[in-house]
Design a protein around this motif. Structure first.
Motif, mmCIF file in Angstrom:
data_model
loop_
_atom_site.group_PDB
_atom_site.id
_atom_site.type_symbol
_atom_site.label_atom_id
_atom_site.label_comp_id
_atom_site.label_asym_id
_atom_site.label_seq_id
_atom_site.Cartn_x
_atom_site.Cartn_y
_atom_site.Cartn_z
ATOM 1 N N GLY A 67 -23.050 13.411 -16.400
ATOM 2 C CA GLY A 67 -21.815 13.881 -16.993
ATOM 3 C C GLY A 67 -20.588 13.267 -16.343
ATOM 4 O O GLY A 67 -20.675 12.525 -15.358
ATOM 5 N N ARG A 68 -19.425 13.608 -16.879
ATOM 6 C CA ARG A 68 -18.169 13.047 -16.384
ATOM 7 C C ARG A 68 -17.875 13.447 -14.942
ATOM 8 O O ARG A 68 -17.142 12.768 -14.243
ATOM 9 C CB ARG A 68 -17.018 13.481 -17.290
ATOM 10 N N SER A 69 -18.459 14.563 -14.499
ATOM 11 C CA SER A 69 -18.217 15.037 -13.137
ATOM 12 C C SER A 69 -19.173 14.424 -12.118
ATOM 13 O O SER A 69 -19.079 14.709 -10.924
ATOM 14 C CB SER A 69 -18.356 16.566 -13.091
ATOM 15 N N GLY A 70 -20.118 13.602 -12.581
ATOM 16 C CA GLY A 70 -21.114 13.013 -11.697
ATOM 17 C C GLY A 70 -22.387 13.826 -11.584
ATOM 18 O O GLY A 70 -23.352 13.382 -10.952
ATOM 19 N N ALA A 71 -22.429 15.030 -12.196
ATOM 20 C CA ALA A 71 -23.641 15.846 -12.192
ATOM 21 C C ALA A 71 -24.555 15.413 -13.329
ATOM 22 O O ALA A 71 -24.086 14.999 -14.396
ATOM 23 C CB ALA A 71 -23.276 17.323 -12.339
#
Length: 259
Positions: free
Chosen positions: A42-46
């Protein structure tokens, strides 16, 4: 009934054989997901998977089915303001086949390199979940290239255990235009054979077998965050520890903090 072709027009003598050959080639070079949920960063790196963006449990191990590894191209077009980008075209084939020619752009959108493979989680909250991972980012393509190097080296010394077992994390770097950019890191923590047995382990793990029946959907409301796996859990089957060699970290390395 209206004519499909002009009256008097006949099929060329070799048309049927050429069409059958073209259909066979098209089917051979098109990989269908088969209904498995998509795994992605995802965009958050998760890392997340499925339509509900289910969070991947930190530290969970995922076995790669090397028979599903594919390469090719995908074309994404800008969805406009406040709209997600849309997949306009995709050409994929198994890595046992030559890389197909890159298709022509669709409007201003070019076809970019893409790699994909299927995986199955072998422990933690997501155990038994099967997913397909498609990667077309620069950092992702680089991570897959390094994973392929690790597989190549493993096949040279222990071809009976060709399937890498991975954990996932991410790193990031600042970009002047796009801000913080995350890149995936694949860590090889073990190897499995095609029957699902971990290397140096006498107990079968059924890594690549059928997925268990899907559990009933959870009650509506906010999902609880999955607790990270500190180490692989010791179940009755006694899964093997990661291979004795140092773990292989694939992808951009984490930078040391500033002094």
């Amino acid at each position: 009934m209206s004519d499909i072709v002009k009256r008097g027009e006949q099929l060329p003598a070799d048309y049927i054989s050429r069409l059958m050959s073209g259909i066979a080639e098209s089917r051979a070079q098109t990989i269908v997901a088969g209904g498995k949920p998509f795994f992605r960063m995802g965009r958050s790196g998760a890392f997340i998977f499925g339509q509900s963006n289910e969070e991947v449990q930190e530290g969970s191990r995922w076995a790669v089915n090397i028979m599903t590894m594919s390469h090719g191209y995908s074309c994404w077009v800008d969805g406009g303001q406040n709209q997600a980008n849309a997949l306009a075209g995709e050409v994929m084939t198994a890595m046992t086949n030559p890389l197909p020619p890159r298709p022509d752009p669709i409007g201003d959108a070019a076809y970019k390199d893409q790699r994909s493979f299927e995986m199955k989680c072998i422990d933690g909250a997501d155990q038994g979940t099967e997913v397909i991972y498609k990667i077309n980012s620069v950092g992702g393509i680089r991570a897959v290239a390094e994973l392929l190097d690790a597989i190549h080296a493993q096949l040279a010394v222990s071809p009976g255990y060709p399937c890498p077992v991975l954990t996932f994390s991410s790193d990031s770097y600042p970009h002047k235009k796009w801000g913080q950019i995350f890149v995936p890191i694949f860590t090889v923590v073990g190897w499995a054979d095609m029957n699902g047995n971990l290397q140096d382990d006498d107990q079968p793990e059924a890594l690549l077998g059928p997925a268990p029946k899907e559990p009933p959907p959870p009650a509506e409301g906010a999902r609880k965050r999955k607790a990270p796996l500190g180490t692989a859990p010791k179940a009755a089957a006694q899964p093997a520890e990661p291979v004795a060699t140092a773990q292989t970290h694939i992808g951009q390395r984490r930078r040391p903090s500033a002094a």
